[in-house]
Write a protein that holds these residues in place. Structure first.
Motif, PDB file in Angstrom:
ATOM      1  N   LYS A  69       0.821  -1.206   0.000  1.00 51.65           N
ATOM      2  CA  LYS A  69       0.000   0.000   0.000  1.00 51.65           C
ATOM      3  C   LYS A  69       0.857   1.259   0.000  1.00 51.65           C
ATOM      4  CE  LYS A  69      -3.597   2.308   2.737  1.00 51.65           C
ATOM      5  NZ  LYS A  69      -4.442   2.223   3.958  1.00 51.65           N
ATOM      6  N   GLY A  70       0.544   2.176  -0.909  1.00 54.79           N
ATOM      7  CA  GLY A  70       1.256   3.446  -0.969  1.00 54.79           C
ATOM      8  C   GLY A  70       2.574   3.401  -1.699  1.00 54.79           C
ATOM      9  N   GLU A  71       2.942   2.252  -2.281  1.00 50.39           N
ATOM     10  CA  GLU A  71       4.247   2.125  -2.931  1.00 50.39           C
ATOM     11  C   GLU A  71       4.155   2.042  -4.450  1.00 50.39           C
ATOM     12  OE1 GLU A  71       6.836   0.085   0.668  1.00 50.39           O
ATOM     13  OE2 GLU A  71       6.101  -1.208  -0.950  1.00 50.39           O
ATOM     14  N   GLY A  72       2.995   2.341  -4.997  1.00 45.98           N
ATOM     15  CA  GLY A  72       2.832   2.276  -6.438  1.00 45.98           C
ATOM     16  C   GLY A  72       3.777   3.199  -7.189  1.00 45.98           C
ATOM     17  N   ILE A  95      -2.229  -7.191  -1.560  1.00 42.52           N
ATOM     18  CA  ILE A  95      -3.644  -6.923  -1.325  1.00 42.52           C
ATOM     19  C   ILE A  95      -3.891  -5.678  -0.479  1.00 42.52           C
ATOM     20  CG2 ILE A  95      -3.942  -8.271   0.786  1.00 42.52           C
ATOM     21  CD1 ILE A  95      -6.514  -9.405  -0.483  1.00 42.52           C
ATOM     22  N   GLU A  96      -2.862  -5.229   0.253  1.00 44.49           N
ATOM     23  CA  GLU A  96      -3.013  -4.014   1.047  1.00 44.49           C
ATOM     24  C   GLU A  96      -3.126  -2.770   0.167  1.00 44.49           C
ATOM     25  OE1 GLU A  96      -3.437  -3.917   4.326  1.00 44.49           O
ATOM     26  OE2 GLU A  96      -3.383  -6.104   4.323  1.00 44.49           O
ATOM     27  N   ALA A  97      -2.611  -2.844  -1.044  1.00 40.81           N
ATOM     28  CA  ALA A  97      -2.712  -1.719  -1.970  1.00 40.81           C
ATOM     29  C   ALA A  97      -4.126  -1.673  -2.553  1.00 40.81           C
ATOM     30  CB  ALA A  97      -1.685  -1.859  -3.088  1.00 40.81           C
ATOM     31  N   SER A  98      -4.590  -0.500  -2.904  1.00 44.86           N
ATOM     32  CA  SER A  98      -5.930  -0.345  -3.463  1.00 44.86           C
ATOM     33  C   SER A  98      -5.949  -0.766  -4.927  1.00 44.86           C
ATOM     34  CB  SER A  98      -6.388   1.105  -3.343  1.00 44.86           C
ATOM     35  OG  SER A  98      -5.577   1.948  -4.157  1.00 44.86           O
ATOM     36  N   ASP A  99      -7.128  -1.135  -5.400  1.00 48.39           N
ATOM     37  CA  ASP A  99      -7.285  -1.477  -6.809  1.00 48.39           C
ATOM     38  C   ASP A  99      -6.938  -0.296  -7.706  1.00 48.39           C
ATOM     39  OD1 ASP A  99      -8.048  -4.045  -6.195  1.00 48.39           O
ATOM     40  OD2 ASP A  99     -10.199  -3.609  -6.285  1.00 48.39           O
ATOM     41  N   SER A 100      -7.258   0.920  -7.256  1.00 44.09           N
ATOM     42  CA  SER A 100      -6.963   2.094  -8.070  1.00 44.09           C
ATOM     43  C   SER A 100      -5.462   2.314  -8.201  1.00 44.09           C
ATOM     44  CB  SER A 100      -7.629   3.336  -7.459  1.00 44.09           C
ATOM     45  OG  SER A 100      -7.152   3.578  -6.137  1.00 44.09           O
ATOM     46  N   ARG A 116       6.431  -3.617 -23.587  1.00 46.25           N
ATOM     47  CA  ARG A 116       5.640  -4.815 -23.918  1.00 46.25           C
ATOM     48  C   ARG A 116       6.127  -6.032 -23.150  1.00 46.25           C
ATOM     49  NH1 ARG A 116       3.426  -3.831 -29.625  1.00 46.25           N
ATOM     50  NH2 ARG A 116       3.761  -1.601 -29.875  1.00 46.25           N
ATOM     51  N   ASN A 117       7.222  -5.869 -22.429  1.00 45.83           N
ATOM     52  CA  ASN A 117       7.810  -6.960 -21.653  1.00 45.83           C
ATOM     53  C   ASN A 117       7.533  -6.793 -20.163  1.00 45.83           C
ATOM     54  OD1 ASN A 117       9.353  -4.635 -21.654  1.00 45.83           O
ATOM     55  ND2 ASN A 117      11.308  -5.696 -21.503  1.00 45.83           N
ATOM     56  N   VAL A 118       6.515  -6.013 -19.805  1.00 48.16           N
ATOM     57  CA  VAL A 118       6.165  -5.760 -18.405  1.00 48.16           C
ATOM     58  C   VAL A 118       4.769  -6.304 -18.125  1.00 48.16           C
ATOM     59  CG1 VAL A 118       5.855  -4.011 -16.609  1.00 48.16           C
ATOM     60  CG2 VAL A 118       7.594  -3.671 -18.401  1.00 48.16           C
ATOM     61  N   MET A 119       4.625  -7.066 -17.053  1.00 51.56           N
ATOM     62  CA  MET A 119       3.341  -7.624 -16.626  1.00 51.56           C
ATOM     63  C   MET A 119       2.987  -7.080 -15.253  1.00 51.56           C
ATOM     64  SD  MET A 119       3.963 -11.606 -17.774  1.00 51.56           S
ATOM     65  CE  MET A 119       5.642 -11.648 -17.161  1.00 51.56           C
ATOM     66  N   VAL A 120       1.693  -6.909 -14.994  1.00 50.02           N
ATOM     67  CA  VAL A 120       1.218  -6.417 -13.709  1.00 50.02           C
ATOM     68  C   VAL A 120       0.225  -7.423 -13.131  1.00 50.02           C
ATOM     69  CG1 VAL A 120       0.020  -4.553 -12.495  1.00 50.02           C
ATOM     70  CG2 VAL A 120       1.503  -4.020 -14.446  1.00 50.02           C
ATOM     71  N   ILE A 121       0.450  -7.831 -11.877  1.00 44.68           N
ATOM     72  CA  ILE A 121      -0.490  -8.725 -11.203  1.00 44.68           C
ATOM     73  C   ILE A 121      -1.786  -7.956 -10.936  1.00 44.68           C
ATOM     74  CG2 ILE A 121      -0.958 -10.007  -9.075  1.00 44.68           C
ATOM     75  CD1 ILE A 121       0.996 -11.433 -10.807  1.00 44.68           C
ATOM     76  N   GLY A 122      -2.911  -8.500 -11.387  1.00 50.45           N
ATOM     77  CA  GLY A 122      -4.177  -7.802 -11.274  1.00 50.45           C
ATOM     78  C   GLY A 122      -4.938  -8.039  -9.989  1.00 50.45           C
ATOM     79  N   LYS A 123      -4.931  -9.275  -9.485  1.00 52.60           N
ATOM     80  CA  LYS A 123      -5.700  -9.619  -8.287  1.00 52.60           C
ATOM     81  C   LYS A 123      -4.808 -10.383  -7.310  1.00 52.60           C
ATOM     82  CE  LYS A 123     -10.144  -9.828 -10.698  1.00 52.60           C
ATOM     83  NZ  LYS A 123     -11.325 -10.662 -11.010  1.00 52.60           N
ATOM     84  N   PRO A 124      -4.025  -9.681  -6.545  1.00 51.32           N
ATOM     85  CA  PRO A 124      -3.066 -10.338  -5.648  1.00 51.32           C
ATOM     86  C   PRO A 124      -3.737 -10.891  -4.401  1.00 51.32           C
ATOM     87  CG  PRO A 124      -3.002  -7.999  -5.322  1.00 51.32           C
ATOM     88  CD  PRO A 124      -3.963  -8.219  -6.450  1.00 51.32           C
ATOM     89  N   ASP A 125      -3.055 -11.791  -3.739  1.00 54.01           N
ATOM     90  CA  ASP A 125      -3.499 -12.325  -2.459  1.00 54.01           C
ATOM     91  C   ASP A 125      -2.750 -11.637  -1.317  1.00 54.01           C
ATOM     92  OD1 ASP A 125      -5.391 -14.186  -3.401  1.00 54.01           O
ATOM     93  OD2 ASP A 125      -3.760 -15.560  -3.946  1.00 54.01           O
ATOM     94  N   LEU A 126      -3.164 -11.925  -0.112  1.00 60.24           N
ATOM     95  CA  LEU A 126      -2.497 -11.407   1.071  1.00 60.24           C
ATOM     96  C   LEU A 126      -1.083 -11.975   1.169  1.00 60.24           C
ATOM     97  CD1 LEU A 126      -2.685  -9.857   3.803  1.00 60.24           C
ATOM     98  CD2 LEU A 126      -3.446 -12.021   4.823  1.00 60.24           C
TER      99      LEU A 126
END
Length: 339
Positions: A69-72, A95-100, A116-126
């Protein structure tokens, strides 16, 4: 060319490793270091472009960069600092980070055409910081990178509080080899699974799991080096936690030859000094390298890009070479391997 959609990886019961390196004594496996030098260049003057006709000689790195959270914005800045089109990057805000916050990171990646070689996890777990979950998270991150990208050589995981001390051009710094991680994932002689069950009983299992796998297998026990390629200053006493680095540590961290340092407070002035004097990176821009074909006077030179095989190493690479040679010397290499 039409850009692909934002790459948000699907939800899963696994989680990705949190924002620590596996330990302060992480194992890395050595690859022959190939660097270009010239005695008359200053530390901040790049060498002429070098283009290898055989691009297979250049290594590819697979990064996992993790935050909470807060480290985006810190993840974004770190990505800009370590980015190179030859590598692969998996970004994870827990999961502590917000969806936004997570979506903003993904939107940024999509907005930069070269990424194009960068991926972002969309729905992380705790993510928990004790027990065996960190090991499972790391192995899952590796599995994702093995599935999504088939041609990388080395795995590196960073946290939002890490930062590079040299650019990607000309440096063969490594953490764990692909072959070792494939063995850890597939475990064809059952050793990794056996040790994973053993380490479920440890509070800080990441501090020993990969070390034990390597040191208990004949193919890997003679390939380890006891260094994590980070510059770290520890609290004193009891030397259990890294202190936040500031400008007073700048000279020492550069002289160390380490390609990374940790930890840094968000937006500490020393990061700006590293950007300006070491990475030659302007605010909001990517770290320039031989692959960048634009004009820095007109903004980010890497928004116009050429061949990813063109490299432009600087004398910072020489410092790394000295560190690696010291680690591989007869006084340090064999005597400090698995015992």
């Amino acid at each position: 060319m039409k850009r692909p959609p934002i790459r948000l990886l699907p939800d899963t019961k696994w989680v990705i490793m949190p924002s620590l390196l596996i330990s302060s004594l992480f194992i890395f496996l050595y690859l022959t270091l190939t660097l270009t030098h010239h005695p008359h260049h200053s530390d901040h003057t790049p060498f002429p472009h070098t283009h290898l006709s055989d691009s297979s000689k250049l290594p590819r790195f697979a990064y996992m960069i993790a935050g909470t959270k807060g480290e985006g914005l810190q993840l974004k800045r770190l990505l800009q600092a370590v980015y190179h089109p030859r590598n692969y990057y998996l970004l994870h805000l827990d999961i502590e980070a917000s969806d936004s916050e997570r979506l903003e990171l993904a939107k940024y990646v999509k907005s930069v055409d070269v990424m194009r070689n960068v991926m972002v996890i969309g729905k992380p777990d705790l993510v928990t910081y004790k027990g065996p979950t960190m090991i499972a998270c790391t192995l899952h991150a590796v599995a994702v990178l093995l599935k999504k990208a088939s041609d990388w050589d080395w795995f590196i995981n960073l946290s939002a509080s890490d930062y590079p001390l040299m650019s990607q051009d000309g440096s063969a710094w490594v953490m764990l080899t692909r072959s070792f991680l494939e063995f850890s994932i597939w475990g064809w002689d059952n050793l990794p699974r056996t040790l994973l069950m053993y380490y479920t009983n440890f509070l800080s299992s990441p501090e020993g799991y990969f070390h034990s796998v390597a040191c208990n297998h004949k193919d890997y026990q003679n390939t380890t080096v006891n260094h994590d390629l980070h510059y770290i200053r520890w609290d004193n006493p009891p030397k259990q936690h890294p202190i936040s680095l500031t400008i007073e540590h700048f000279a020492d961290m550069i002289l160390s030859g380490a390609p990374f340092a940790r930890k840094f407070a968000k937006d500490d002035p020393v990061l700006d000094k590293i950007d300006k004097e070491i990475l030659r990176r302007s605010s909001g821009c990517l770290t320039p390298g031989g692959w960048c074909a634009g004009n820095s006077a007109q903004g980010d030179p890497c928004l116009v890009y050429g061949s990813s095989d063109a490299i432009r190493p600087t004398l910072n690479s020489k410092r790394l070479e000295r560190l690696v040679l010291e680690l591989l010397s007869s006084e340090n290499f064999r005597v400090k391997q698995c015992k």
